[in-house]
Scaffold this motif. Structure first.
Motif, PDB file in Angstrom:
ATOM      1  N   LEU A 109       0.858  -1.176   0.000  1.00 53.31           N
ATOM      2  CA  LEU A 109       0.000   0.000   0.000  1.00 53.31           C
ATOM      3  C   LEU A 109       0.899   1.232   0.000  1.00 53.31           C
ATOM      4  O   LEU A 109       1.851   1.317   0.771  1.00 53.31           O
ATOM      5  N   VAL A 110       0.596   2.191  -0.889  1.00 50.99           N
ATOM      6  CA  VAL A 110       1.453   3.364  -1.071  1.00 50.99           C
ATOM      7  C   VAL A 110       0.599   4.620  -1.051  1.00 50.99           C
ATOM      8  O   VAL A 110      -0.515   4.637  -1.585  1.00 50.99           O
ATOM      9  N   LYS A 111       1.131   5.680  -0.431  1.00 49.03           N
ATOM     10  CA  LYS A 111       0.474   6.987  -0.464  1.00 49.03           C
ATOM     11  C   LYS A 111       1.174   7.811  -1.542  1.00 49.03           C
ATOM     12  O   LYS A 111       2.376   8.062  -1.451  1.00 49.03           O
ATOM     13  N   PHE A 112       0.414   8.223  -2.551  1.00 48.39           N
ATOM     14  CA  PHE A 112       0.936   9.014  -3.663  1.00 48.39           C
ATOM     15  C   PHE A 112       0.520  10.462  -3.495  1.00 48.39           C
ATOM     16  O   PHE A 112      -0.661  10.747  -3.256  1.00 48.39           O
ATOM     17  N   GLN A 113       1.465  11.381  -3.611  1.00 49.90           N
ATOM     18  CA  GLN A 113       1.162  12.800  -3.759  1.00 49.90           C
ATOM     19  C   GLN A 113       1.134  13.023  -5.264  1.00 49.90           C
ATOM     20  O   GLN A 113       2.116  12.759  -5.955  1.00 49.90           O
ATOM     21  N   ASP A 171       6.391   2.892 -17.869  1.00 53.09           N
ATOM     22  CA  ASP A 171       5.569   4.095 -18.011  1.00 53.09           C
ATOM     23  C   ASP A 171       4.760   4.460 -16.773  1.00 53.09           C
ATOM     24  O   ASP A 171       4.373   5.609 -16.600  1.00 53.09           O
ATOM     25  N   GLY A 172       4.466   3.465 -15.952  1.00 52.38           N
ATOM     26  CA  GLY A 172       3.644   3.764 -14.789  1.00 52.38           C
ATOM     27  C   GLY A 172       3.268   2.525 -14.007  1.00 52.38           C
ATOM     28  O   GLY A 172       3.935   1.490 -14.089  1.00 52.38           O
ATOM     29  N   LEU A 173       2.175   2.661 -13.280  1.00 48.38           N
ATOM     30  CA  LEU A 173       1.764   1.626 -12.330  1.00 48.38           C
ATOM     31  C   LEU A 173       0.326   1.208 -12.556  1.00 48.38           C
ATOM     32  O   LEU A 173      -0.522   2.029 -12.915  1.00 48.38           O
ATOM     33  N   ASP A 174       0.052  -0.064 -12.323  1.00 51.15           N
ATOM     34  CA  ASP A 174      -1.312  -0.549 -12.190  1.00 51.15           C
ATOM     35  C   ASP A 174      -1.553  -0.632 -10.694  1.00 51.15           C
ATOM     36  O   ASP A 174      -0.788  -1.290  -9.975  1.00 51.15           O
ATOM     37  N   VAL A 175      -2.576   0.073 -10.216  1.00 47.33           N
ATOM     38  CA  VAL A 175      -2.842   0.126  -8.779  1.00 47.33           C
ATOM     39  C   VAL A 175      -4.285  -0.278  -8.496  1.00 47.33           C
ATOM     40  O   VAL A 175      -5.149  -0.226  -9.372  1.00 47.33           O
ATOM     41  N   GLU A 176      -4.504  -0.661  -7.257  1.00 48.84           N
ATOM     42  CA  GLU A 176      -5.849  -0.981  -6.777  1.00 48.84           C
ATOM     43  C   GLU A 176      -6.163  -0.024  -5.643  1.00 48.84           C
ATOM     44  O   GLU A 176      -5.454   0.016  -4.641  1.00 48.84           O
ATOM     45  N   VAL A 177      -7.226   0.751  -5.841  1.00 52.75           N
ATOM     46  CA  VAL A 177      -7.654   1.713  -4.835  1.00 52.75           C
ATOM     47  C   VAL A 177      -8.662   1.002  -3.930  1.00 52.75           C
ATOM     48  O   VAL A 177      -9.684   0.501  -4.415  1.00 52.75           O
ATOM     49  N   PRO A 178      -8.377   0.915  -2.617  1.00 58.57           N
ATOM     50  CA  PRO A 178      -9.297   0.226  -1.713  1.00 58.57           C
ATOM     51  C   PRO A 178     -10.678   0.880  -1.721  1.00 58.57           C
ATOM     52  O   PRO A 178     -10.796   2.100  -1.825  1.00 58.57           O
ATOM     53  N   GLY A 179     -11.697   0.042  -1.634  1.00 63.65           N
ATOM     54  CA  GLY A 179     -13.059   0.561  -1.566  1.00 63.65           C
ATOM     55  C   GLY A 179     -13.352   1.108  -0.186  1.00 63.65           C
ATOM     56  O   GLY A 179     -12.854   0.604   0.822  1.00 63.65           O
ATOM     57  N   LEU A 180     -14.128   2.158  -0.135  1.00 61.51           N
ATOM     58  CA  LEU A 180     -14.504   2.763   1.142  1.00 61.51           C
ATOM     59  C   LEU A 180     -15.909   2.342   1.541  1.00 61.51           C
ATOM     60  O   LEU A 180     -16.786   2.201   0.697  1.00 61.51           O
ATOM     61  N   LYS A 181     -16.113   2.169   2.824  1.00 65.71           N
ATOM     62  CA  LYS A 181     -17.424   1.849   3.393  1.00 65.71           C
ATOM     63  C   LYS A 181     -18.097   0.675   2.688  1.00 65.71           C
ATOM     64  O   LYS A 181     -19.227   0.765   2.244  1.00 65.71           O
ATOM     65  N   ALA A 206       4.249  10.164 -14.646  1.00 65.73           N
ATOM     66  CA  ALA A 206       4.180  11.622 -14.823  1.00 65.73           C
ATOM     67  C   ALA A 206       3.174  12.257 -13.861  1.00 65.73           C
ATOM     68  O   ALA A 206       3.277  13.443 -13.543  1.00 65.73           O
ATOM     69  N   GLU A 207       2.209  11.489 -13.378  1.00 65.14           N
ATOM     70  CA  GLU A 207       1.199  12.013 -12.447  1.00 65.14           C
ATOM     71  C   GLU A 207       1.632  11.918 -10.989  1.00 65.14           C
ATOM     72  O   GLU A 207       0.951  12.432 -10.105  1.00 65.14           O
ATOM     73  N   VAL A 208       2.765  11.269 -10.716  1.00 62.91           N
ATOM     74  CA  VAL A 208       3.234  11.049  -9.340  1.00 62.91           C
ATOM     75  C   VAL A 208       4.294  12.095  -8.984  1.00 62.91           C
ATOM     76  O   VAL A 208       5.337  12.173  -9.623  1.00 62.91           O
ATOM     77  N   ALA A 209       3.995  12.916  -7.967  1.00 65.70           N
ATOM     78  CA  ALA A 209       4.985  13.880  -7.471  1.00 65.70           C
ATOM     79  C   ALA A 209       5.866  13.222  -6.411  1.00 65.70           C
ATOM     80  O   ALA A 209       7.082  13.369  -6.419  1.00 65.70           O
ATOM     81  N   LYS A 210       5.238  12.502  -5.479  1.00 63.30           N
ATOM     82  CA  LYS A 210       5.947  11.788  -4.410  1.00 63.30           C
ATOM     83  C   LYS A 210       5.177  10.517  -4.107  1.00 63.30           C
ATOM     84  O   LYS A 210       3.965  10.457  -4.298  1.00 63.30           O
ATOM     85  N   ALA A 211       5.901   9.540  -3.574  1.00 61.30           N
ATOM     86  CA  ALA A 211       5.251   8.293  -3.166  1.00 61.30           C
ATOM     87  C   ALA A 211       6.007   7.723  -1.978  1.00 61.30           C
ATOM     88  O   ALA A 211       7.234   7.804  -1.910  1.00 61.30           O
TER      89      ALA A 211
END
Length: 165
Positions: free
Chosen positions: A101-105, A122-132, A144-149
């Protein structure tokens, strides 16, 4: 630390780490009172065990004693792994964080917390956890969309060794 000293230290340390299958992530020289501190951070695709750090530390210490890279002043040598919540700055870091699990800015602002499923050039395939109670969603995240991770620490995460058993 001068660039020349940094390059010379890297030239001494990288071959020693490389013979053990380790990558040198960082070399830092700083002051700690009257002494200097030489901090070397190493990593590998499988992680780094304490014994590997200790063995490499002894080998680096012997090589430094034979050279004049640290001069005559006292110094403390520390060889360690990057830690669980290290920042991800190079492609190999993202590959090694697959399953974590990673926090991306994000470069456009905002942040995203997601699990890395795969990394390519070129980038990452990620899974965003579902909420509620919602299901997780998959998404493509170009570098290119990642400033920090930074890897997030998970206390109840299953270890790869547990999953394989």
């Amino acid at each position: 630390m001068s660039t020349t000293q940094s390059e010379r230290l890297r030239g001494l340390v990288e071959p020693l780490a490389g013979t053990r299958g380790l990558d040198v992530e960082e070399i830092e020289v700083s002051r700690a009172g009257r002494r200097r501190m030489l901090r070397i951070v190493v990593d590998s695709d499988e992680g780094v065990e304490l014994d590997a750090c200790a063995d490499l530390s002894r080998e680096i210490s012997a090589a430094l004693d034979e050279s004049d890279l640290m001069g005559e002043d006292e110094y403390v040598l520390e060889v360690s792994s990057p830690g669980a919540d290290r920042p991800l700055t190079q492609h190999r870091h993202y590959v090694r964080a697959t399953g974590r699990l990673v926090k991306f800015q994000l470069a456009e602002g905002g942040e995203l917390v997601a699990r890395i499923l795969a990394a390519d050039e070129d980038g990452l395939d990620v899974e965003v956890p579902g909420l509620k109670g919602r299901k997780p969603t998959s998404r493509r995240l170009p570098f290119a969309e990642v400033a920090k991770a930074r890897v997030e620490i998970e206390f109840n995460r299953k270890d790869k060794k547990e999953e394989e058993a």
